[in-house]
Design an enzyme around this catalytic site. Structure first.
Site, PDB file in Angstrom:
ATOM      1  N   CYS A   2      -4.622   1.963  10.044  1.00 44.11           N
ATOM      2  CA  CYS A   2      -4.263   3.377  10.105  1.00 44.11           C
ATOM      3  C   CYS A   2      -3.775   4.023   9.091  1.00 44.11           C
ATOM      4  CB  CYS A   2      -3.075   3.680  11.353  1.00 44.11           C
ATOM      5  SG  CYS A   2      -3.832   2.653  12.765  1.00 44.11           S
ATOM      6  N   ASN A  75       0.744   0.865  10.169  1.00 42.33           N
ATOM      7  CA  ASN A  75      -0.316   0.731   9.572  1.00 42.33           C
ATOM      8  C   ASN A  75      -0.403  -0.759   9.259  1.00 42.33           C
ATOM      9  OD1 ASN A  75      -2.739   0.703   7.996  1.00 42.33           O
ATOM     10  ND2 ASN A  75      -1.757   1.067   6.026  1.00 42.33           N
TER      11      ASN A  75
END
Length: 629
Positions: A2, A75
Protein backbone atom coordinates in the site's frame (compact mmCIF):
# COMPACT_ATOMS: atom_id res chain seq x y z
CA UNK A 1 1.14 -3.55 -0.30
CA UNK A 2 0.00 0.00 0.00
CA UNK A 3 0.83 3.66 0.28
CA UNK A 4 0.39 5.71 3.43
CA UNK A 5 0.43 9.44 4.19
CA UNK A 6 -0.62 11.75 6.96
CA UNK A 7 -0.36 14.94 9.00
CA UNK A 8 0.35 15.27 12.73
CA UNK A 9 0.33 18.51 14.73
CA UNK A 10 3.01 18.67 17.41
CA UNK A 11 1.78 22.06 18.66
CA UNK A 12 -1.73 21.53 19.93
CA UNK A 13 -4.80 19.88 18.45
CA UNK A 14 -5.41 22.01 15.39
CA UNK A 15 -7.88 20.55 12.90
CA UNK A 16 -6.52 18.67 9.89
CA UNK A 17 -8.05 19.25 6.47
CA UNK A 18 -8.96 15.80 5.08
CA UNK A 19 -8.58 17.13 1.52
CA UNK A 20 -4.89 17.76 2.15
CA UNK A 21 -4.40 14.18 3.32
CA UNK A 22 -6.33 12.99 0.28
CA UNK A 23 -4.07 15.02 -2.04
CA UNK A 24 -1.01 13.39 -0.48
CA UNK A 25 -2.54 9.94 -0.98
CA UNK A 26 -3.54 10.69 -4.57
CA UNK A 27 0.12 11.42 -5.35
CA UNK A 28 0.94 7.79 -4.51
CA UNK A 29 -2.24 6.19 -5.91
CA UNK A 30 -0.09 3.74 -7.94
CA UNK A 31 0.90 2.06 -4.66
CA UNK A 32 -2.70 1.17 -3.92
CA UNK A 33 -5.26 1.18 -6.75
CA UNK A 34 -7.79 -1.07 -4.95
CA UNK A 35 -9.03 1.26 -2.24
CA UNK A 36 -8.54 4.52 -0.40
CA UNK A 37 -9.44 6.08 2.89
CA UNK A 38 -8.84 9.14 5.06
CA UNK A 39 -9.44 9.59 8.80
CA UNK A 40 -9.00 12.82 10.74
CA UNK A 41 -9.38 13.93 14.35
CA UNK A 42 -8.11 17.01 16.21
CA UNK A 43 -4.38 17.23 15.48
CA UNK A 44 -4.12 14.12 13.30
CA UNK A 45 -4.94 12.93 9.78
CA UNK A 46 -4.18 9.50 8.33
CA UNK A 47 -4.53 8.45 4.70
CA UNK A 48 -4.19 5.15 2.86
CA UNK A 49 -4.11 3.70 -0.66
CA UNK A 50 -4.66 -0.06 -0.73
CA UNK A 51 -3.31 -2.86 -2.90
CA UNK A 52 -5.39 -5.81 -1.71
CA UNK A 53 -3.32 -8.92 -0.96
CA UNK A 54 -4.67 -10.50 2.25
CA UNK A 55 -8.30 -10.47 3.48
CA UNK A 56 -9.35 -8.75 0.26
CA UNK A 57 -12.70 -7.43 1.42
CA UNK A 58 -12.26 -7.25 5.18
CA UNK A 59 -9.35 -4.95 6.00
CA UNK A 60 -9.94 -1.41 4.73
CA UNK A 61 -7.73 1.35 6.09
CA UNK A 62 -7.35 3.58 8.01
CA UNK A 63 -8.37 0.89 10.51
CA UNK A 64 -9.61 1.34 14.05
CA UNK A 65 -9.25 -1.10 16.90
CA UNK A 66 -12.37 -2.91 18.09
CA UNK A 67 -12.16 -0.72 21.17
CA UNK A 68 -12.00 2.45 19.06
CA UNK A 69 -8.88 3.75 20.82
CA UNK A 70 -6.21 3.08 18.15
CA UNK A 71 -6.03 3.95 14.43
CA UNK A 72 -3.47 2.70 11.91
CA UNK A 73 -2.34 3.05 8.31
CA UNK A 74 0.03 0.29 7.27
CA UNK A 75 2.17 -0.55 4.24
CA UNK A 76 3.61 -4.05 4.05
CA UNK A 77 3.03 -7.62 5.16
CA UNK A 78 3.35 -9.34 8.55
CA UNK A 79 4.13 -12.95 7.73
CA UNK A 80 3.58 -14.37 11.22
CA UNK A 81 0.28 -12.56 11.82
CA UNK A 82 -1.69 -15.79 12.32
CA UNK A 83 0.60 -16.93 15.14
CA UNK A 84 0.52 -13.47 16.73
CA UNK A 85 -3.26 -13.42 16.46
CA UNK A 86 -3.47 -16.63 18.52
CA UNK A 87 -1.08 -15.22 21.15
CA UNK A 88 -3.11 -12.04 21.41
CA UNK A 89 -6.42 -13.86 21.61
CA UNK A 90 -5.01 -15.81 24.56
CA UNK A 91 -4.38 -12.42 26.19
CA UNK A 92 -7.98 -11.36 25.62
CA UNK A 93 -7.71 -9.46 22.33
CA UNK A 94 -10.72 -9.38 20.03
CA UNK A 95 -10.63 -9.24 16.21
CA UNK A 96 -13.19 -8.48 13.54
CA UNK A 97 -10.99 -8.98 10.44
CA UNK A 98 -8.86 -11.83 9.10
CA UNK A 99 -5.83 -9.78 8.00
CA UNK A 100 -2.52 -8.67 9.47
CA UNK A 101 -3.31 -4.96 9.98
CA UNK A 102 -5.54 -5.51 13.00
CA UNK A 103 -2.86 -7.74 14.53
CA UNK A 104 -0.48 -4.75 14.66
CA UNK A 105 -3.13 -2.69 16.44
CA UNK A 106 -3.70 -5.29 19.14
CA UNK A 107 0.04 -5.97 19.43
CA UNK A 108 0.52 -2.27 20.22
CA UNK A 109 -2.35 -2.27 22.73
CA UNK A 110 -0.83 -5.21 24.62
CA UNK A 111 2.91 -4.68 24.24
CA UNK A 112 3.50 -1.05 23.22
CA UNK A 113 6.72 -0.47 21.30
CA UNK A 114 7.84 -3.95 22.37
CA UNK A 115 5.45 -5.25 19.71
CA UNK A 116 7.97 -4.43 16.98
CA UNK A 117 10.43 -7.31 17.56
CA UNK A 118 7.46 -9.70 17.43
CA UNK A 119 6.51 -8.59 13.89
CA UNK A 120 8.13 -10.69 11.16
CA UNK A 121 7.86 -8.99 7.81
CA UNK A 122 8.25 -5.82 5.81
CA UNK A 123 6.42 -2.75 6.99
CA UNK A 124 6.11 0.96 7.45
CA UNK A 125 3.17 2.19 9.46
CA UNK A 126 1.73 5.09 11.40
CA UNK A 127 -0.27 4.15 14.49
CA UNK A 128 -2.20 6.70 16.56
CA UNK A 129 -3.20 5.98 20.15
CA UNK A 130 -6.16 8.17 21.10
CA UNK A 131 -5.73 7.41 24.79
CA UNK A 132 -2.13 8.61 24.90
CA UNK A 133 -2.54 11.16 22.07
CA UNK A 134 0.65 9.66 20.63
CA UNK A 135 1.60 8.56 17.12
CA UNK A 136 4.23 5.91 16.42
CA UNK A 137 5.96 5.77 13.05
CA UNK A 138 7.81 2.50 12.50
CA UNK A 139 9.90 0.89 9.77
CA UNK A 140 10.90 -2.75 9.31
CA UNK A 141 14.29 -4.15 10.26
CA UNK A 142 16.07 -3.88 6.92
CA UNK A 143 14.17 -1.01 5.30
CA UNK A 144 12.18 -2.94 2.69
CA UNK A 145 9.37 -0.40 2.97
CA UNK A 146 10.13 3.36 2.88
CA UNK A 147 8.87 6.19 5.09
CA UNK A 148 9.55 9.91 4.51
CA UNK A 149 8.81 12.68 7.02
CA UNK A 150 9.12 16.48 7.08
CA UNK A 151 8.32 19.23 9.55
CA UNK A 152 6.34 22.18 8.22
CA UNK A 153 6.62 25.83 9.37
CA UNK A 154 3.39 25.53 11.41
CA UNK A 155 4.93 22.76 13.54
CA UNK A 156 3.09 19.88 11.90
CA UNK A 157 4.84 16.72 10.75
CA UNK A 158 3.84 15.20 7.43
CA UNK A 159 4.77 11.70 6.33
CA UNK A 160 4.36 9.45 3.33
CA UNK A 161 5.56 6.30 1.57
CA UNK A 162 7.25 8.38 -1.14
CA UNK A 163 8.63 11.88 -1.34
CA UNK A 164 5.91 12.81 -3.86
CA UNK A 165 3.31 12.45 -1.08
CA UNK A 166 5.09 15.22 0.86
CA UNK A 167 5.45 17.33 -2.27
CA UNK A 168 1.66 17.30 -2.65
CA UNK A 169 1.20 19.25 0.60
CA UNK A 170 0.75 22.93 -0.32
CA UNK A 171 2.84 24.20 2.63
CA UNK A 172 5.88 22.05 1.87
CA UNK A 173 8.86 24.13 0.73
CA UNK A 174 11.20 22.72 -1.90
CA UNK A 175 14.84 23.57 -1.30
CA UNK A 176 17.70 21.36 -2.45
CA UNK A 177 20.16 20.19 0.21
CA UNK A 178 23.64 20.65 -1.33
CA UNK A 179 25.03 17.86 0.84
CA UNK A 180 22.60 15.49 -0.91
CA UNK A 181 24.37 16.36 -4.18
CA UNK A 182 27.67 15.31 -2.63
CA UNK A 183 26.10 12.08 -1.38
CA UNK A 184 24.44 11.35 -4.72
CA UNK A 185 27.57 12.00 -6.79
CA UNK A 186 29.46 9.62 -4.51
CA UNK A 187 27.04 6.70 -4.30
CA UNK A 188 24.65 7.08 -7.24
CA UNK A 189 21.67 7.47 -4.90
CA UNK A 190 20.75 9.62 -1.90
CA UNK A 191 21.34 7.38 1.14
CA UNK A 192 18.88 7.07 3.99
CA UNK A 193 20.65 9.50 6.32
CA UNK A 194 20.00 12.28 3.81
CA UNK A 195 17.18 13.51 1.58
CA UNK A 196 17.31 15.56 -1.59
CA UNK A 197 15.21 18.32 -0.07
CA UNK A 198 16.01 20.21 3.10
CA UNK A 199 13.79 19.37 6.04
CA UNK A 200 12.95 15.88 4.75
CA UNK A 201 14.03 12.84 6.73
CA UNK A 202 13.81 9.13 6.01
CA UNK A 203 13.00 7.03 9.04
CA UNK A 204 15.94 4.64 9.23
CA UNK A 205 15.49 0.89 8.88
CA UNK A 206 14.84 -0.82 12.21
CA UNK A 207 13.76 2.43 13.90
CA UNK A 208 10.58 3.91 15.33
CA UNK A 209 9.65 7.47 16.26
CA UNK A 210 7.06 8.72 18.76
CA UNK A 211 5.21 11.99 18.19
CA UNK A 212 3.07 13.86 20.72
CA UNK A 213 0.88 16.92 20.31
CA UNK A 214 2.59 18.96 23.02
CA UNK A 215 6.27 18.33 22.24
CA UNK A 216 8.79 18.50 19.39
CA UNK A 217 9.27 15.20 17.54
CA UNK A 218 11.32 12.76 19.61
CA UNK A 219 14.51 11.37 18.13
CA UNK A 220 14.04 8.03 16.32
CA UNK A 221 14.85 4.94 18.39
CA UNK A 222 16.63 1.90 16.96
CA UNK A 223 14.69 -1.25 17.81
CA UNK A 224 16.70 -3.76 15.74
CA UNK A 225 20.25 -4.22 14.55
CA UNK A 226 22.22 -7.10 13.07
CA UNK A 227 25.34 -8.27 14.86
CA UNK A 228 28.38 -9.94 13.32
CA UNK A 229 30.04 -10.28 16.75
CA UNK A 230 29.12 -13.92 17.38
CA UNK A 231 29.99 -17.09 15.46
CA UNK A 232 28.02 -20.26 14.80
CA UNK A 233 29.82 -23.55 15.47
CA UNK A 234 29.62 -26.64 13.31
CA UNK A 235 30.83 -28.17 10.08
CA UNK A 236 29.56 -27.30 6.62
CA UNK A 237 26.93 -30.06 6.62
CA UNK A 238 25.44 -29.00 9.95
CA UNK A 239 25.47 -25.29 9.15
CA UNK A 240 24.11 -26.00 5.68
CA UNK A 241 21.17 -27.87 7.21
CA UNK A 242 20.42 -24.88 9.45
CA UNK A 243 20.74 -22.54 6.49
CA UNK A 244 18.33 -24.59 4.38
CA UNK A 245 15.81 -24.63 7.25
CA UNK A 246 15.92 -20.83 7.48
CA UNK A 247 15.64 -20.43 3.70
CA UNK A 248 12.65 -22.77 3.49
CA UNK A 249 10.96 -20.98 6.37
CA UNK A 250 11.59 -17.60 4.75
CA UNK A 251 10.24 -18.64 1.35
CA UNK A 252 7.15 -20.53 2.53
CA UNK A 253 6.11 -17.73 4.91
CA UNK A 254 6.09 -15.33 1.96
CA UNK A 255 3.91 -17.55 -0.20
CA UNK A 256 0.75 -16.65 1.75
CA UNK A 257 -1.47 -14.59 -0.52
CA UNK A 258 -5.12 -14.24 -1.53
CA UNK A 259 -4.08 -13.06 -5.02
CA UNK A 260 -1.89 -14.63 -7.77
CA UNK A 261 1.74 -15.03 -6.67
CA UNK A 262 4.94 -15.73 -8.59
CA UNK A 263 8.66 -14.98 -8.70
CA UNK A 264 11.28 -13.05 -10.60
CA UNK A 265 13.74 -15.47 -12.21
CA UNK A 266 17.02 -14.11 -13.56
CA UNK A 267 18.85 -17.45 -13.71
CA UNK A 268 21.29 -16.40 -10.99
CA UNK A 269 21.90 -18.21 -7.71
CA UNK A 270 19.52 -16.22 -5.55
CA UNK A 271 16.35 -16.03 -7.65
CA UNK A 272 16.87 -19.66 -8.75
CA UNK A 273 17.15 -20.74 -5.11
CA UNK A 274 13.91 -18.96 -4.25
CA UNK A 275 12.11 -20.59 -7.19
CA UNK A 276 13.49 -24.03 -6.25
CA UNK A 277 12.17 -23.73 -2.70
CA UNK A 278 8.84 -22.35 -3.91
CA UNK A 279 8.46 -25.33 -6.25
CA UNK A 280 9.29 -27.70 -3.39
CA UNK A 281 6.57 -26.15 -1.22
CA UNK A 282 3.89 -25.68 -3.89
CA UNK A 283 1.33 -28.17 -5.16
CA UNK A 284 0.87 -26.16 -8.37
CA UNK A 285 3.40 -24.82 -10.87
CA UNK A 286 5.23 -21.69 -9.74
CA UNK A 287 4.73 -18.66 -11.96
CA UNK A 288 8.06 -17.12 -13.03
CA UNK A 289 9.07 -14.07 -15.07
CA UNK A 290 12.35 -13.18 -16.76
CA UNK A 291 13.68 -10.28 -18.79
CA UNK A 292 16.33 -10.73 -21.45
CA UNK A 293 18.26 -8.42 -23.77
CA UNK A 294 18.61 -8.50 -27.52
CA UNK A 295 22.41 -8.37 -27.07
CA UNK A 296 23.79 -11.84 -26.37
CA UNK A 297 26.57 -10.62 -24.06
CA UNK A 298 23.97 -9.09 -21.72
CA UNK A 299 21.36 -11.84 -21.87
CA UNK A 300 20.91 -14.44 -19.08
CA UNK A 301 17.60 -15.91 -20.13
CA UNK A 302 19.13 -19.24 -21.17
CA UNK A 303 19.94 -19.90 -17.50
CA UNK A 304 16.48 -18.77 -16.42
CA UNK A 305 14.94 -21.07 -19.04
CA UNK A 306 16.92 -24.02 -17.65
CA UNK A 307 15.75 -23.37 -14.11
CA UNK A 308 12.15 -22.85 -15.25
CA UNK A 309 12.25 -26.12 -17.17
CA UNK A 310 13.84 -28.02 -14.29
CA UNK A 311 11.13 -26.96 -11.84
CA UNK A 312 8.28 -27.03 -14.38
CA UNK A 313 7.30 -23.42 -13.74
CA UNK A 314 4.71 -21.49 -15.68
CA UNK A 315 7.26 -19.20 -17.26
CA UNK A 316 6.95 -15.89 -19.09
CA UNK A 317 9.79 -13.87 -20.51
CA UNK A 318 10.25 -10.74 -22.51
CA UNK A 319 13.15 -9.26 -24.41
CA UNK A 320 14.25 -5.68 -23.90
CA UNK A 321 16.07 -3.83 -26.63
CA UNK A 322 19.56 -2.63 -25.78
CA UNK A 323 18.28 0.76 -26.93
CA UNK A 324 15.43 0.78 -24.40
CA UNK A 325 16.32 4.15 -22.89
CA UNK A 326 12.84 5.63 -23.38
CA UNK A 327 12.08 5.22 -19.67
CA UNK A 328 14.52 7.84 -18.40
CA UNK A 329 11.92 10.51 -17.69
CA UNK A 330 9.51 7.97 -16.25
CA UNK A 331 12.22 6.59 -13.94
CA UNK A 332 13.05 10.06 -12.67
CA UNK A 333 9.39 10.46 -11.76
CA UNK A 334 9.28 7.09 -9.99
CA UNK A 335 12.22 7.79 -7.73
CA UNK A 336 11.68 11.51 -6.99
CA UNK A 337 15.29 11.76 -5.80
CA UNK A 338 18.07 11.21 -8.35
CA UNK A 339 18.84 7.51 -8.79
CA UNK A 340 21.65 6.35 -11.08
CA UNK A 341 21.53 2.56 -10.77
CA UNK A 342 20.91 1.79 -14.44
CA UNK A 343 19.58 -1.68 -13.57
CA UNK A 344 16.37 0.13 -12.58
CA UNK A 345 15.43 0.04 -16.28
CA UNK A 346 15.28 -3.76 -16.69
CA UNK A 347 13.97 -4.11 -13.11
CA UNK A 348 10.98 -1.97 -14.08
CA UNK A 349 10.49 -4.02 -17.24
CA UNK A 350 10.42 -7.32 -15.32
CA UNK A 351 7.95 -5.78 -12.85
CA UNK A 352 5.74 -4.75 -15.79
CA UNK A 353 5.90 -8.30 -17.14
CA UNK A 354 5.16 -9.87 -13.76
CA UNK A 355 2.17 -7.59 -13.13
CA UNK A 356 0.44 -8.93 -16.23
CA UNK A 357 0.27 -12.35 -14.56
CA UNK A 358 0.54 -11.92 -10.77
CA UNK A 359 0.01 -9.35 -8.02
CA UNK A 360 2.83 -10.59 -5.75
CA UNK A 361 6.35 -11.60 -6.84
CA UNK A 362 9.17 -13.03 -4.75
CA UNK A 363 12.69 -11.82 -5.50
CA UNK A 364 16.20 -13.01 -4.67
CA UNK A 365 17.40 -9.66 -3.29
CA UNK A 366 19.46 -9.57 -0.11
CA UNK A 367 21.58 -12.72 -0.27
CA UNK A 368 24.67 -10.92 -1.57
CA UNK A 369 24.64 -8.54 1.38
CA UNK A 370 23.82 -11.21 3.96
CA UNK A 371 26.16 -13.96 2.75
CA UNK A 372 29.00 -12.03 1.02
CA UNK A 373 28.08 -12.53 -2.62
CA UNK A 374 29.60 -9.35 -4.07
CA UNK A 375 33.02 -9.45 -5.65
CA UNK A 376 33.97 -6.29 -3.74
CA UNK A 377 33.39 -8.20 -0.50
CA UNK A 378 35.77 -11.01 -1.48
CA UNK A 379 38.33 -8.37 -2.50
CA UNK A 380 37.86 -6.63 0.84
CA UNK A 381 38.41 -9.95 2.64
CA UNK A 382 41.72 -10.50 0.84
CA UNK A 383 42.82 -6.89 1.22
CA UNK A 384 42.19 -7.00 4.97
CA UNK A 385 44.41 -10.07 5.17
CA UNK A 386 47.15 -8.10 3.39
CA UNK A 387 46.62 -5.08 5.64
CA UNK A 388 47.18 -7.34 8.61
CA UNK A 389 50.66 -8.21 7.34
CA UNK A 390 51.95 -4.64 7.12
CA UNK A 391 51.70 -1.79 9.64
CA UNK A 392 49.67 1.25 8.56
CA UNK A 393 52.74 3.47 8.84
CA UNK A 394 54.35 1.43 6.05
CA UNK A 395 51.25 0.66 3.98
CA UNK A 396 50.28 4.30 3.50
CA UNK A 397 53.52 5.55 1.94
CA UNK A 398 54.30 2.41 -0.06
CA UNK A 399 50.91 1.54 -1.54
CA UNK A 400 49.80 5.16 -1.68
CA UNK A 401 52.81 6.17 -3.78
CA UNK A 402 52.43 3.16 -6.07
CA UNK A 403 48.70 3.84 -6.46
CA UNK A 404 49.30 7.47 -7.44
CA UNK A 405 51.77 6.60 -10.20
CA UNK A 406 50.10 3.41 -11.44
CA UNK A 407 48.17 4.14 -14.66
CA UNK A 408 44.39 3.82 -14.66
CA UNK A 409 43.86 1.03 -17.21
CA UNK A 410 40.23 -0.07 -17.25
CA UNK A 411 40.84 -1.57 -20.68
CA UNK A 412 43.66 -3.87 -19.49
CA UNK A 413 43.42 -7.48 -18.24
CA UNK A 414 42.22 -7.61 -14.63
CA UNK A 415 45.64 -8.40 -13.04
CA UNK A 416 47.07 -5.20 -14.56
CA UNK A 417 44.27 -2.99 -13.20
CA UNK A 418 45.97 -2.48 -9.87
CA UNK A 419 45.53 1.25 -9.30
CA UNK A 420 42.31 0.98 -7.27
CA UNK A 421 43.67 -1.93 -5.22
CA UNK A 422 46.91 -0.10 -4.37
CA UNK A 423 45.04 3.04 -3.31
CA UNK A 424 42.67 0.93 -1.26
CA UNK A 425 45.52 -0.88 0.50
CA UNK A 426 47.12 2.44 1.42
CA UNK A 427 44.03 3.40 3.42
CA UNK A 428 42.21 1.81 6.33
CA UNK A 429 39.84 -1.07 5.63
CA UNK A 430 36.85 1.21 6.06
CA UNK A 431 38.23 3.88 3.76
CA UNK A 432 39.22 1.26 1.22
CA UNK A 433 35.75 -0.25 1.16
CA UNK A 434 34.15 3.18 0.81
CA UNK A 435 36.42 3.74 -2.20
CA UNK A 436 35.34 0.38 -3.67
CA UNK A 437 31.65 1.17 -3.29
CA UNK A 438 31.77 4.79 -4.46
CA UNK A 439 30.64 5.49 -8.02
CA UNK A 440 32.57 8.76 -8.16
CA UNK A 441 35.64 9.08 -5.96
CA UNK A 442 36.53 12.12 -3.89
CA UNK A 443 39.40 13.20 -6.17
CA UNK A 444 37.16 13.25 -9.24
CA UNK A 445 34.33 14.99 -7.40
CA UNK A 446 36.67 17.79 -6.42
CA UNK A 447 37.41 18.43 -10.10
CA UNK A 448 33.69 18.61 -10.98
CA UNK A 449 32.46 21.09 -8.39
CA UNK A 450 32.47 24.85 -8.78
CA UNK A 451 34.12 27.02 -6.15
CA UNK A 452 30.66 28.05 -4.91
CA UNK A 453 29.57 24.46 -4.39
CA UNK A 454 32.81 23.60 -2.59
CA UNK A 455 31.98 26.46 -0.21
CA UNK A 456 28.46 25.07 0.34
CA UNK A 457 29.82 21.57 0.94
CA UNK A 458 32.38 22.77 3.48
CA UNK A 459 34.27 20.00 5.27
CA UNK A 460 31.64 17.33 4.62
CA UNK A 461 32.58 14.31 2.49
CA UNK A 462 30.07 11.62 1.63
CA UNK A 463 32.41 8.85 2.72
CA UNK A 464 32.48 10.09 6.33
CA UNK A 465 29.19 8.57 7.60
CA UNK A 466 29.92 5.34 5.72
CA UNK A 467 33.37 4.98 7.29
CA UNK A 468 31.94 5.79 10.72
CA UNK A 469 29.21 3.17 10.24
CA UNK A 470 31.81 0.51 9.45
CA UNK A 471 34.07 1.46 12.35
CA UNK A 472 31.21 1.27 14.84
CA UNK A 473 29.81 -2.00 13.45
CA UNK A 474 29.16 -4.87 15.89
CA UNK A 475 31.69 -7.01 14.06
CA UNK A 476 34.90 -9.04 14.37
CA UNK A 477 36.55 -8.66 10.97
CA UNK A 478 36.88 -6.50 7.91
CA UNK A 479 34.53 -8.79 5.98
CA UNK A 480 31.97 -8.45 8.78
CA UNK A 481 32.23 -4.67 8.63
CA UNK A 482 31.84 -4.61 4.86
CA UNK A 483 28.70 -6.76 5.00
CA UNK A 484 27.29 -4.70 7.85
CA UNK A 485 27.73 -1.52 5.80
CA UNK A 486 26.13 -3.16 2.77
CA UNK A 487 23.13 -4.25 4.84
CA UNK A 488 22.70 -0.91 6.60
CA UNK A 489 23.72 1.58 3.90
CA UNK A 490 23.76 0.17 0.36
CA UNK A 491 20.83 -2.25 0.65
CA UNK A 492 18.14 0.25 1.78
CA UNK A 493 19.58 3.16 -0.21
CA UNK A 494 20.00 1.40 -3.54
CA UNK A 495 18.65 -2.14 -3.89
CA UNK A 496 15.46 -1.89 -1.84
CA UNK A 497 14.68 1.60 -3.12
CA UNK A 498 14.99 0.32 -6.68
CA UNK A 499 12.72 -2.68 -6.12
CA UNK A 500 10.12 -0.74 -4.12
CA UNK A 501 9.71 2.10 -6.60
CA UNK A 502 9.76 0.00 -9.78
CA UNK A 503 7.35 -2.62 -8.41
CA UNK A 504 4.98 -0.12 -6.82
CA UNK A 505 4.92 1.94 -10.04
CA UNK A 506 2.95 -0.96 -11.59
CA UNK A 507 1.06 -1.86 -8.38
CA UNK A 508 3.05 -5.07 -7.86
CA UNK A 509 4.01 -6.32 -4.41
CA UNK A 510 7.63 -7.54 -4.28
CA UNK A 511 8.68 -9.76 -1.38
CA UNK A 512 12.29 -10.52 -0.42
CA UNK A 513 12.46 -13.90 1.39
CA UNK A 514 16.26 -13.87 1.57
CA UNK A 515 15.95 -10.79 3.79
CA UNK A 516 14.01 -12.65 6.46
CA UNK A 517 15.65 -11.28 9.60
CA UNK A 518 16.26 -14.75 11.05
CA UNK A 519 18.10 -15.74 7.89
CA UNK A 520 20.13 -12.50 7.89
CA UNK A 521 21.03 -12.95 11.56
CA UNK A 522 22.13 -16.52 10.89
CA UNK A 523 24.28 -15.38 7.96
CA UNK A 524 25.93 -12.75 10.16
CA UNK A 525 27.00 -15.46 12.61
CA UNK A 526 28.58 -17.73 10.00
CA UNK A 527 32.36 -18.16 10.18
CA UNK A 528 34.14 -16.26 7.41
CA UNK A 529 35.21 -19.47 5.65
CA UNK A 530 31.53 -20.40 5.29
CA UNK A 531 30.90 -17.13 3.50
CA UNK A 532 34.05 -16.66 1.39
CA UNK A 533 36.56 -19.21 0.11
CA UNK A 534 39.17 -17.98 -2.32
CA UNK A 535 37.31 -15.90 -4.88
CA UNK A 536 33.96 -17.60 -4.20
CA UNK A 537 31.40 -15.66 -2.19
CA UNK A 538 28.16 -17.05 -0.73
CA UNK A 539 30.08 -20.31 -0.34
CA UNK A 540 27.70 -22.08 2.06
CA UNK A 541 24.63 -20.95 0.12
CA UNK A 542 26.06 -22.43 -3.07
CA UNK A 543 27.10 -25.67 -1.38
CA UNK A 544 23.68 -26.03 0.23
CA UNK A 545 21.81 -25.44 -3.03
CA UNK A 546 23.82 -28.06 -4.95
CA UNK A 547 20.99 -30.53 -4.37
CA UNK A 548 18.63 -28.23 -6.27
CA UNK A 549 20.57 -26.29 -8.90
CA UNK A 550 23.06 -27.13 -11.68
CA UNK A 551 26.73 -26.22 -11.32
CA UNK A 552 26.77 -23.60 -14.06
CA UNK A 553 23.93 -21.71 -12.36
CA UNK A 554 25.63 -21.87 -8.96
CA UNK A 555 29.18 -21.03 -9.94
CA UNK A 556 29.07 -18.89 -13.07
CA UNK A 557 30.26 -15.30 -12.85
CA UNK A 558 27.63 -12.97 -11.42
CA UNK A 559 26.12 -10.61 -14.02
CA UNK A 560 23.08 -8.90 -12.56
CA UNK A 561 21.04 -6.59 -14.80
CA UNK A 562 23.58 -4.97 -17.12
CA UNK A 563 22.48 -1.91 -19.08
CA UNK A 564 24.57 -0.64 -22.04
CA UNK A 565 24.70 3.00 -20.98
CA UNK A 566 28.20 3.53 -22.41
CA UNK A 567 26.89 2.75 -25.90
CA UNK A 568 23.74 4.84 -25.39
CA UNK A 569 25.80 7.88 -24.44
CA UNK A 570 27.92 7.52 -27.58
CA UNK A 571 24.86 7.00 -29.76
CA UNK A 572 21.23 8.02 -29.21
CA UNK A 573 21.93 9.83 -25.92
CA UNK A 574 25.04 11.67 -27.13
CA UNK A 575 22.98 14.83 -27.61
CA UNK A 576 21.77 14.64 -24.00
CA UNK A 577 25.37 14.20 -22.81
CA UNK A 578 26.59 17.29 -24.68
CA UNK A 579 25.98 20.49 -22.82
CA UNK A 580 24.80 18.56 -19.77
CA UNK A 581 26.11 21.16 -17.33
CA UNK A 582 26.36 24.09 -19.75
CA UNK A 583 22.62 24.71 -20.13
CA UNK A 584 19.44 23.84 -18.29
CA UNK A 585 18.93 23.17 -14.60
CA UNK A 586 22.50 22.04 -13.84
CA UNK A 587 23.91 25.19 -15.38
CA UNK A 588 21.51 27.36 -13.41
CA UNK A 589 22.46 25.62 -10.17
CA UNK A 590 26.05 26.86 -10.37
CA UNK A 591 27.26 23.68 -8.65
CA UNK A 592 29.52 22.33 -11.39
CA UNK A 593 32.47 23.23 -13.57
CA UNK A 594 30.61 23.12 -16.87
CA UNK A 595 33.75 23.18 -19.04
CA UNK A 596 35.16 20.18 -17.19
CA UNK A 597 31.97 18.15 -17.60
CA UNK A 598 31.66 19.09 -21.28
CA UNK A 599 35.22 17.87 -21.84
CA UNK A 600 34.48 14.54 -20.12
CA UNK A 601 31.34 14.12 -22.23
CA UNK A 602 33.21 14.78 -25.48
CA UNK A 603 35.98 12.36 -24.49
CA UNK A 604 33.37 9.68 -23.88
CA UNK A 605 31.38 10.34 -27.06
CA UNK A 606 34.55 10.18 -29.16
CA UNK A 607 35.54 6.86 -27.58
CA UNK A 608 38.77 8.20 -26.06
CA UNK A 609 37.60 7.28 -22.54
CA UNK A 610 34.69 5.71 -20.70
CA UNK A 611 32.95 8.25 -18.48
CA UNK A 612 29.53 6.66 -18.86
CA UNK A 613 28.78 6.16 -15.15
CA UNK A 614 29.49 9.78 -14.30
CA UNK A 615 27.59 11.17 -17.31
CA UNK A 616 24.64 8.89 -16.51
CA UNK A 617 24.68 10.16 -12.92
CA UNK A 618 24.59 13.75 -14.08
CA UNK A 619 21.89 13.01 -16.63
CA UNK A 620 19.67 11.40 -13.99
CA UNK A 621 20.39 14.29 -11.61
CA UNK A 622 19.27 16.72 -14.27
CA UNK A 623 16.08 14.76 -14.97
CA UNK A 624 15.29 14.56 -11.27
CA UNK A 625 15.83 18.27 -10.66
CA UNK A 626 13.59 19.10 -13.63
CA UNK A 627 10.80 17.02 -12.11
CA UNK A 628 11.29 18.40 -8.61
CA UNK A 629 10.85 21.89 -10.05
Amino acid sequence: MCGIAGIFHTEGLKPVDPDRVRLMCDAIAHRGPDGEGVWTAPGIGLGHRRLSIIDLAGSPQPMASVEGDVMIVFNGEIYNFKELRKDLQALGAHFRTDGDTEVIIQAWRHWGTDCLPRLHGMFAFALYDLRQRTMMLARDRLGVKPLFTARLPDGSVIFGSELKALLAHPSFRREIDPLAIEDYLTWGYVPDHRAMLKGVEKLAAGHYQLLRHDAPPAAPVQWWDVSFAERERGNADDLGAHLLHHMRQAVTSRMISDVPLGAFLSGGVDSSSVVALMAEASSTPVKTCSIGFDVAALDETAYADRVAEQFHTEHWKDTVSADDFSLIDKLAGMFDEPFADASALPTFRVCELARRHVTVALSGDGADEAFAGYRRQTFQHREEQLRGLLPAALRGPVFGTLGQVWPKADWAPRPLRAKATLLSLSASGEEGYARALAVTGSEQRDTLYSAEFQRLRGDYRAEQPFVELMRNAPARSGLDRAQYADLKFYLPGDILTKVDRTSMAVSLEAREPLLDHRLVEFGARLPERMRVRGTTGKWLVKQTMRRYLPQDVLFRQKMGFVTPIAQWLRGPLAGAARGLASDGVLARSGWFDAARIDALAEAHISGRADHSRLIWQLLMLRKSLEQLG
